[in-house]
Design an enzyme around this catalytic site. Sequence first.
Site, PDB file in Angstrom:
ATOM      1  N   SER A  67       0.796  -1.240   0.000  1.00  0.00           N
ATOM      2  CA  SER A  67       0.000   0.000   0.000  1.00  0.00           C
ATOM      3  C   SER A  67       0.825   1.287   0.000  1.00  0.00           C
ATOM      4  O   SER A  67       0.263   2.369  -0.214  1.00  0.00           O
ATOM      5  CB  SER A  67      -0.955   0.010   1.190  1.00  0.00           C
ATOM      6  OG  SER A  67      -2.055  -0.806   0.907  1.00  0.00           O
ATOM      7  N   LYS A  70       0.469   3.430  -2.923  1.00  0.00           N
ATOM      8  CA  LYS A  70      -0.668   4.351  -3.063  1.00  0.00           C
ATOM      9  C   LYS A  70      -0.223   5.817  -3.001  1.00  0.00           C
ATOM     10  O   LYS A  70      -0.881   6.691  -3.559  1.00  0.00           O
ATOM     11  CB  LYS A  70      -1.719   4.061  -1.973  1.00  0.00           C
ATOM     12  CG  LYS A  70      -2.412   2.695  -2.188  1.00  0.00           C
ATOM     13  CD  LYS A  70      -3.289   2.312  -1.007  1.00  0.00           C
ATOM     14  CE  LYS A  70      -4.234   1.168  -1.305  1.00  0.00           C
ATOM     15  NZ  LYS A  70      -3.833  -0.162  -0.894  1.00  0.00           N
ATOM     16  N   TYR A 191      -2.543  -1.976 -10.688  1.00  0.00           N
ATOM     17  CA  TYR A 191      -2.546  -1.829  -9.224  1.00  0.00           C
ATOM     18  C   TYR A 191      -1.709  -2.940  -8.577  1.00  0.00           C
ATOM     19  O   TYR A 191      -0.878  -2.680  -7.705  1.00  0.00           O
ATOM     20  CB  TYR A 191      -4.000  -1.843  -8.718  1.00  0.00           C
ATOM     21  CG  TYR A 191      -4.141  -1.918  -7.224  1.00  0.00           C
ATOM     22  CD1 TYR A 191      -3.978  -0.787  -6.425  1.00  0.00           C
ATOM     23  CD2 TYR A 191      -4.428  -3.129  -6.595  1.00  0.00           C
ATOM     24  CE1 TYR A 191      -4.091  -0.864  -5.044  1.00  0.00           C
ATOM     25  CE2 TYR A 191      -4.548  -3.214  -5.211  1.00  0.00           C
ATOM     26  CZ  TYR A 191      -4.370  -2.080  -4.445  1.00  0.00           C
ATOM     27  OH  TYR A 191      -4.475  -2.167  -3.085  1.00  0.00           O
ATOM     28  N   TYR A 243      -4.537   3.387   7.804  1.00  0.00           N
ATOM     29  CA  TYR A 243      -5.873   2.789   7.792  1.00  0.00           C
ATOM     30  C   TYR A 243      -6.674   3.155   9.032  1.00  0.00           C
ATOM     31  O   TYR A 243      -6.616   4.287   9.487  1.00  0.00           O
ATOM     32  CB  TYR A 243      -5.782   1.262   7.597  1.00  0.00           C
ATOM     33  CG  TYR A 243      -4.997   0.949   6.380  1.00  0.00           C
ATOM     34  CD1 TYR A 243      -5.529   1.230   5.125  1.00  0.00           C
ATOM     35  CD2 TYR A 243      -3.722   0.443   6.452  1.00  0.00           C
ATOM     36  CE1 TYR A 243      -4.801   0.998   3.985  1.00  0.00           C
ATOM     37  CE2 TYR A 243      -2.988   0.202   5.309  1.00  0.00           C
ATOM     38  CZ  TYR A 243      -3.538   0.482   4.085  1.00  0.00           C
ATOM     39  OH  TYR A 243      -2.819   0.257   2.968  1.00  0.00           O
ATOM     40  N   VAL A 261       1.136  -3.894   3.679  1.00  0.00           N
ATOM     41  CA  VAL A 261       1.100  -5.214   4.319  1.00  0.00           C
ATOM     42  C   VAL A 261       2.365  -6.041   4.065  1.00  0.00           C
ATOM     43  O   VAL A 261       2.541  -7.094   4.667  1.00  0.00           O
ATOM     44  CB  VAL A 261      -0.143  -6.049   3.916  1.00  0.00           C
ATOM     45  CG1 VAL A 261      -1.412  -5.465   4.493  1.00  0.00           C
ATOM     46  CG2 VAL A 261      -0.235  -6.211   2.413  1.00  0.00           C
TER      47      VAL A 261
HETATM   48  O1  DON Z   1      -4.565  -4.588  -2.149  1.00  0.00           O
HETATM   49  C1  DON Z   1      -3.932  -5.378  -1.454  1.00  0.00           C
HETATM   50  O2  DON Z   1      -4.466  -6.287  -0.883  1.00  0.00           O
HETATM   51  C2  DON Z   1      -2.433  -5.201  -1.251  1.00  0.00           C
HETATM   52  N1  DON Z   1      -1.771  -5.392  -2.442  1.00  0.00           N
HETATM   53  C3  DON Z   1      -2.075  -3.910  -0.643  1.00  0.00           C
HETATM   54  C4  DON Z   1      -2.821  -3.676   0.623  1.00  0.00           C
HETATM   55  C5  DON Z   1      -1.997  -3.140   1.715  1.00  0.00           C
HETATM   56  O3  DON Z   1      -0.800  -3.044   1.713  1.00  0.00           O
HETATM   57  C6  DON Z   1      -2.759  -2.772   2.893  1.00  0.00           C
HETATM   58  N2  DON Z   1      -1.850  -2.402   3.925  1.00  0.00           N
HETATM   59  N3  DON Z   1      -1.688  -2.262   4.958  1.00  0.00           N
END
Ligand code: DON
Length: 315
Positions: A67, A70, A191, A243, A261
Site C-alpha cells: 500500500s 498508493k 494496481y 488505515y 502489508v
Molecule cells: O490490495 C492489497 O491487498 C495489497 N496489495 C495492498 C494492501 C496493503 O498493503 C494494505 N496495507 N496495509
Amino acid sequence: MMMPQDIDLILQEALLYGRSFLSRGKVADYIPELAKADPSHLGICLILPDGTTCRAGDWNVPFTMQSIAKTFSLILALQTVGYEKVFSKVGMEPTGDCFDSIVQLESKQLPPFNPMINAGAIVTVGCIDLPDPFEAFLDLVRRLCFHDAIRLNEQVYLSEKHSGLRNRSIAYLLQSDHILEGDPEQILDRYFRMCSVEVTTEDLARYALILANDGLDPVTGGQMIDEWIVRIVKTLMLTCGMYDESGEFAVKAGIPSKSGVGGGIVAAAEQGIGIATYGPVLNKKGNSIGGIHMLEYLSGKLNLHYFANKTCTSV
Ligand code: DON
C-alpha cells in the site's frame, strides 16, 4: 545538536523496543507469497536533511511496497490529470474501516473515501492517463528513491493477481457505479504490479526525505515533486495512511506515514527527516507492529510529532 552516532544509538534503542512487540502480531498470509517473510526481521533507515544516513537492523532486506505504492500513484495521478479530476473520483476523508472494505461502496457512499484505501487507490490508478502507467510509476519510484535498479517482484505480483478476489470485487462494484472508467482487469493489473515493486528501507527513506522537505531534495537541491502535491499527499498520510489506526498513530507518533502489508512504513517527519521501517509482522489493522512502535519511540526521542513544540528541535 545531535551527532550521527547519537542517532545510531537511538535507532538501536528503537529496534530493541520494536522487537519487544513482534510476538503480538503475525505476517500477512492473504497473499501467499507474503507469508514467506521472516517474522524476526526488523530494520530502519533515517536520513537527515544533509544526507547523513543512519541504518539499523534488517534495513537492507528487500520487501514489496504494497500500500505504500498508493502514495506514488496519487502523486502520478495529480501530476498527470490534476486536482479537479482526481478529487472528482476519490474523496479526502478517513474511513475508520479496514483497508479493503467494501461496505461503503455497497451502501452507495461514493466516491471512495480517500486514495489510501484499496477502493480509492484503484480509482486513482485508473485516473493515470498515460500510454504505459506502470512504466511511468516505476520511473517515478526510481527517481524519487534515487535507485535505478528498483524493479517488480514477479512472484509477489503473480501471487497478488491470483489471490486478489476482494480487489476484483471492489473494481467491478466501482465500474457498475460509473466511478471506475476503463477496463477493470487492466486497471487491477496495474494496481497489483504497483503493489509488488520491491524496495528497501533506504530507498523509501530517501523518498521520505523529499516528502519531508516539501518536494525539494535537500541533498541535490532539485525540486522533485511540486509542493502543492506533497502537501496533499502528506495530509492524507497523516489522516488516512495507517488505515483504521490513523487516528491513534497520529496522536502517538504524529508523523505523516504510510504502511503496506509487506511490512514497510514510509514516514516524512518534522525537521526535514526521512524515515522508513521494515518488519513483516503486522498487527490486526495490517500495520507493521515493530515499525509502528519504532516510529512512536523515535517521535518521542527526537521531538518529531507534527504538533510538537517547534521551539525545541532536538536533531
Ligand atoms: O490490495 C492489497 O491487498 C495489497 N496489495 C495492498 C494492501 C496493503 O498493503 C494494505 N496495507 N496495509
